[in-house]
Scaffold this motif. Structure first.
Motif, PDB file in Angstrom:
ATOM      1  N   HIS A   1      10.537   1.759  -2.466  1.00  0.00           N
ATOM      2  CA  HIS A   1      10.402   0.441  -3.095  1.00  0.00           C
ATOM      3  C   HIS A   1      10.840   0.540  -4.550  1.00  0.00           C
ATOM      4  CE1 HIS A   1       8.097  -1.079   0.369  1.00  0.00           C
ATOM      5  NE2 HIS A   1       7.592   0.132   0.399  1.00  0.00           N
ATOM      6  N   PRO A   2      12.145   0.743  -4.770  1.00  0.00           N
ATOM      7  CA  PRO A   2      12.629   1.005  -6.135  1.00  0.00           C
ATOM      8  C   PRO A   2      12.289  -0.120  -7.116  1.00  0.00           C
ATOM      9  CG  PRO A   2      14.459   0.752  -4.578  1.00  0.00           C
ATOM     10  CD  PRO A   2      13.217   0.817  -3.777  1.00  0.00           C
TER      11      PRO A   2
ATOM     12  N   GLU B   1       9.092  -1.738 -11.920  1.00  0.00           N
ATOM     13  CA  GLU B   1       8.094  -2.622 -12.500  1.00  0.00           C
ATOM     14  C   GLU B   1       6.879  -1.834 -13.019  1.00  0.00           C
ATOM     15  OE1 GLU B   1       6.911  -5.707  -9.707  1.00  0.00           O
ATOM     16  OE2 GLU B   1       4.974  -5.778 -10.750  1.00  0.00           O
ATOM     17  N   LEU B   2       6.471  -0.860 -12.232  1.00  0.00           N
ATOM     18  CA  LEU B   2       5.245  -0.132 -12.591  1.00  0.00           C
ATOM     19  C   LEU B   2       5.467   0.968 -13.617  1.00  0.00           C
ATOM     20  CD1 LEU B   2       3.385   0.314  -9.179  1.00  0.00           C
ATOM     21  CD2 LEU B   2       2.690  -1.106 -11.100  1.00  0.00           C
ATOM     22  N   TYR B   3       6.573   1.679 -13.505  1.00  0.00           N
ATOM     23  CA  TYR B   3       6.685   2.897 -14.310  1.00  0.00           C
ATOM     24  C   TYR B   3       7.784   2.915 -15.365  1.00  0.00           C
ATOM     25  CZ  TYR B   3       3.563   4.606 -10.682  1.00  0.00           C
ATOM     26  OH  TYR B   3       2.517   4.746  -9.831  1.00  0.00           O
ATOM     27  N   SER B   4       8.818   2.050 -15.230  1.00  0.00           N
ATOM     28  CA  SER B   4       9.963   2.238 -16.129  1.00  0.00           C
ATOM     29  C   SER B   4       9.663   1.861 -17.578  1.00  0.00           C
ATOM     30  CB  SER B   4      11.172   1.458 -15.618  1.00  0.00           C
ATOM     31  OG  SER B   4      10.914   0.080 -15.807  1.00  0.00           O
ATOM     32  N   ASN B   5       9.100   0.658 -17.787  1.00  0.00           N
ATOM     33  CA  ASN B   5       8.896   0.258 -19.184  1.00  0.00           C
ATOM     34  C   ASN B   5       7.766   1.026 -19.860  1.00  0.00           C
ATOM     35  OD1 ASN B   5       7.141  -0.918 -17.493  1.00  0.00           O
ATOM     36  ND2 ASN B   5       7.271  -2.992 -18.345  1.00  0.00           N
ATOM     37  N   LYS B   6       6.981   1.682 -19.023  1.00  0.00           N
ATOM     38  CA  LYS B   6       5.857   2.439 -19.563  1.00  0.00           C
ATOM     39  C   LYS B   6       6.323   3.604 -20.419  1.00  0.00           C
ATOM     40  CE  LYS B   6       1.471   3.994 -17.699  1.00  0.00           C
ATOM     41  NZ  LYS B   6       0.889   4.496 -16.471  1.00  0.00           N
ATOM     42  N   GLU B   7       7.431   4.208 -19.986  1.00  0.00           N
ATOM     43  CA  GLU B   7       7.912   5.387 -20.704  1.00  0.00           C
ATOM     44  C   GLU B   7       8.436   5.041 -22.092  1.00  0.00           C
ATOM     45  OE1 GLU B   7      10.542   7.163 -17.826  1.00  0.00           O
ATOM     46  OE2 GLU B   7       8.779   7.407 -16.536  1.00  0.00           O
TER      47      GLU B   7
ATOM     48  N   THR C   1      -2.634   5.802   0.353  1.00  0.00           N
ATOM     49  CA  THR C   1      -3.218   4.605   0.996  1.00  0.00           C
ATOM     50  C   THR C   1      -3.700   3.528   0.016  1.00  0.00           C
ATOM     51  OG1 THR C   1      -5.570   5.262   1.190  1.00  0.00           O
ATOM     52  CG2 THR C   1      -4.071   6.051   2.916  1.00  0.00           C
ATOM     53  N   PHE C   2      -3.700   3.802  -1.291  1.00  0.00           N
ATOM     54  CA  PHE C   2      -4.157   2.804  -2.268  1.00  0.00           C
ATOM     55  C   PHE C   2      -3.098   1.722  -2.465  1.00  0.00           C
ATOM     56  CE2 PHE C   2      -7.273   5.596  -4.942  1.00  0.00           C
ATOM     57  CZ  PHE C   2      -8.021   5.809  -3.807  1.00  0.00           C
ATOM     58  N   PRO C   3      -3.503   0.557  -3.006  1.00  0.00           N
ATOM     59  CA  PRO C   3      -2.470  -0.379  -3.481  1.00  0.00           C
ATOM     60  C   PRO C   3      -1.646   0.357  -4.537  1.00  0.00           C
ATOM     61  CG  PRO C   3      -4.641  -1.420  -3.494  1.00  0.00           C
ATOM     62  CD  PRO C   3      -4.866   0.033  -3.211  1.00  0.00           C
ATOM     63  N   VAL C   4      -0.336   0.142  -4.555  1.00  0.00           N
ATOM     64  CA  VAL C   4       0.514   1.024  -5.370  1.00  0.00           C
ATOM     65  C   VAL C   4       0.156   1.056  -6.854  1.00  0.00           C
ATOM     66  CG1 VAL C   4       2.497   1.169  -3.853  1.00  0.00           C
ATOM     67  CG2 VAL C   4       2.282  -0.766  -5.415  1.00  0.00           C
ATOM     68  N   ASP C   5      -0.451  -0.015  -7.377  1.00  0.00           N
ATOM     69  CA  ASP C   5      -0.770   0.050  -8.809  1.00  0.00           C
ATOM     70  C   ASP C   5      -1.946   0.984  -9.120  1.00  0.00           C
ATOM     71  OD1 ASP C   5      -2.147  -1.876  -7.451  1.00  0.00           O
ATOM     72  OD2 ASP C   5      -2.119  -3.378  -9.043  1.00  0.00           O
TER      73      ASP C   5
ATOM     74  N   TYR D   1       0.837  -1.204   0.000  1.00  0.00           N
ATOM     75  CA  TYR D   1       0.000   0.000   0.000  1.00  0.00           C
ATOM     76  C   TYR D   1       0.869   1.250   0.000  1.00  0.00           C
ATOM     77  CZ  TYR D   1      -3.811  -3.159   1.155  1.00  0.00           C
ATOM     78  OH  TYR D   1      -4.728  -4.171   1.126  1.00  0.00           O
ATOM     79  N   CYS D   2       0.395   2.272  -0.700  1.00  0.00           N
ATOM     80  CA  CYS D   2       1.135   3.528  -0.802  1.00  0.00           C
ATOM     81  C   CYS D   2       0.971   4.322   0.501  1.00  0.00           C
ATOM     82  CB  CYS D   2       0.602   4.317  -1.988  1.00  0.00           C
ATOM     83  SG  CYS D   2       1.259   5.968  -2.094  1.00  0.00           S
ATOM     84  N   LYS D   3       2.086   4.805   0.999  1.00  0.00           N
ATOM     85  CA  LYS D   3       2.059   5.599   2.235  1.00  0.00           C
ATOM     86  C   LYS D   3       1.382   6.943   2.016  1.00  0.00           C
ATOM     87  CE  LYS D   3       3.715   4.693   6.390  1.00  0.00           C
ATOM     88  NZ  LYS D   3       4.874   3.807   6.456  1.00  0.00           N
ATOM     89  N   ILE D   4       1.421   7.428   0.776  1.00  0.00           N
ATOM     90  CA  ILE D   4       0.889   8.760   0.497  1.00  0.00           C
ATOM     91  C   ILE D   4      -0.628   8.739   0.315  1.00  0.00           C
ATOM     92  CG2 ILE D   4       1.075  10.784  -1.015  1.00  0.00           C
ATOM     93  CD1 ILE D   4       3.717  10.111   0.390  1.00  0.00           C
TER      94      ILE D   4
END
Ligand code: ZN
Lengths: 182, 203
Positions: B36-37, B42-48, B13-17, B8-11
């Protein structure tokens, strides 16, 4: 349904007997057969008592260790909190999937329209999910469930008619129940 | 089978995805990258690198705009709240009865109707809403002050909101003045003589 729920709605809290907890677990296993007793024991340990938090409008919250597990209106069925849902794999629940575009609307508090499920990124509910059943909604490309709702049309009708409300959303990420701290 | 571990995201509160769909997405990403590098990759790098289609682009743009707007709104709200002041006014209704009036609650994320119910339950008294002010029966200013401070801290995470207490004195009636004076004379605390109108005539 929990859009406006806040801490101010809480009327009182009481501890529940261990027999209640035992019965609840039995009920849950009957309802969600893929959940094992061991898993449930981890989420609701015997040693930690359950509490009942009563709120306005005949809403009851069942909590364990300051975490909300279920919400219940009057004496209707238990609505699992999303944090509870996230602890179990997707296969444990009656589910469906919406496309990416629908996420924004659901998290804004809208119900789910048919096209969000019938489009390329969506997956229809399986045939054993009946109208008025509680369904758990997942989204294209995301791991966790994002809302819990009531199915308003059978999978077949959603596919064929493809318009109108398919799922009445009860509880979603970011609503009052999600944000409530006990 | 084991339980699923959800991050969960600390900022937000949602699941990070689901951070992307939040109004604080930029802050969320910074938090995830730092803490959580691997998940961030996983979530953002290949997206760019990936070719995003028009539709997704549009959705992303509108989400960005929404985020900005929300940020501005939040900032203004917070400023308003910090600059505002809650006034608890004690009003003397009769010699012994007091009621209190709470002003300035409307800028905070509190529901007045629910609050009024809560007050009447907690303090076992009547509480009503009059033009955005809460009116309670009873001399409760001190209790209310503590309760409101606690409430703001718990519900809104706000500390140090100014709460001012004032007392509005009621004008005393002729009879009361007379009774007071008479009592003072009887106690010997006053040497002043006060004669009631009636007695004056008789004399
Ligand atoms: Zn986030």
């Amino acid at each position: 349904m929990f859009k406006k729920l806040t801490k101010q709605d809480i009327k009182g809290e009481s501890q529940l007997k261990s027999s209640f907890s035992r019965n609840l677990k039995q009920e849950l296993i009957a309802k969600y057969p893929s959940i094992t007793a061991d898993e449930l024991e981890e989420v609701i340990p015997k040693k930690k008592p359950l509490s009942l938090v009563k709120c306005e409008d005949r809403l009851s919250l069942y909590t364990c260790d300051n975490q909300i597990l279920f919400a219940q209106f009057y004496t209707d069925e238990y609505i699992p909190h999303l944090k509870f849902v996230h602890k179990f794999s997707r296969g444990c629940f009656k589910s469906l999937q919406v496309d990416k575009g629908a996420i924004k609307f659901i998290l804004g508090g809208s119900d789910i329209m048919c096209p969000g499920i019938t489009s390329k990124g969506g997956i229809l509910p399986s045939d054993d999910v009946k109208v008025n059943d509680l369904v758990f909604v997942y989204a294209e490309g995301k791991e966790s469930a994002l809302c819990v709702g009531k199915l308003k049309m059978s999978g077949e009708d959603i596919k064929n008619q493809n318009k109108g409300i398919a799922v009445e959303v009860i509880h979603y990420l970011g609503d009052g129940l999600w944000n409530m701290k006990i | 089978m084991a339980l699923v571990e959800t991050l969960y995201c600390k900022i937000c509160t949602f699941p990070v995805d689901f951070c992307d769909y939040n109004k604080k997405a930029t802050k969320c990403k910074a938090w995830l990258e730092e803490n959580h590098p691997a998940k961030y990759q996983e979530l953002y790098s290949n997206k760019e690198n990936e070719d995003v289609d028009e539709k997704t682009k549009k959705v992303e743009e509108s989400l960005k705009k929404m985020e900005l707007r929300q940020e501005k709104k939040d900032k203004k709200e917070l400023e308003d709240q910090q600059n505002s002041k809650i006034i608890i006014k004690t009003i003397e209704r009769t010699k012994r009865k007091r009621s209190i009036e709470i002003q300035g609650l409307e800028v905070f994320p509190l529901n007045l109707k629910k609050l009024s119910k809560k007050f009447s339950n907690k303090f076992a008294t009547g509480c009503s809403i009059v033009d955005n002010k809460l009116v309670l029966q009873g001399d409760l200013a001190d209790d209310i002050e503590i309760f409101i401070n606690q409430l703001l801290k718990e519900e809104a995470g706000l500390d140090d909101i100014k709460v001012e207490k004032v007392v509005a004195k009621r004008k005393k009636t002729e009879e009361e003045l007379a009774a007071e004076a008479a009592a003072a004379i009887a106690n010997g605390t006053s040497t002043a003589k006060y004669v009631k109108g009636d007695e004056n005539k008789k004399a």
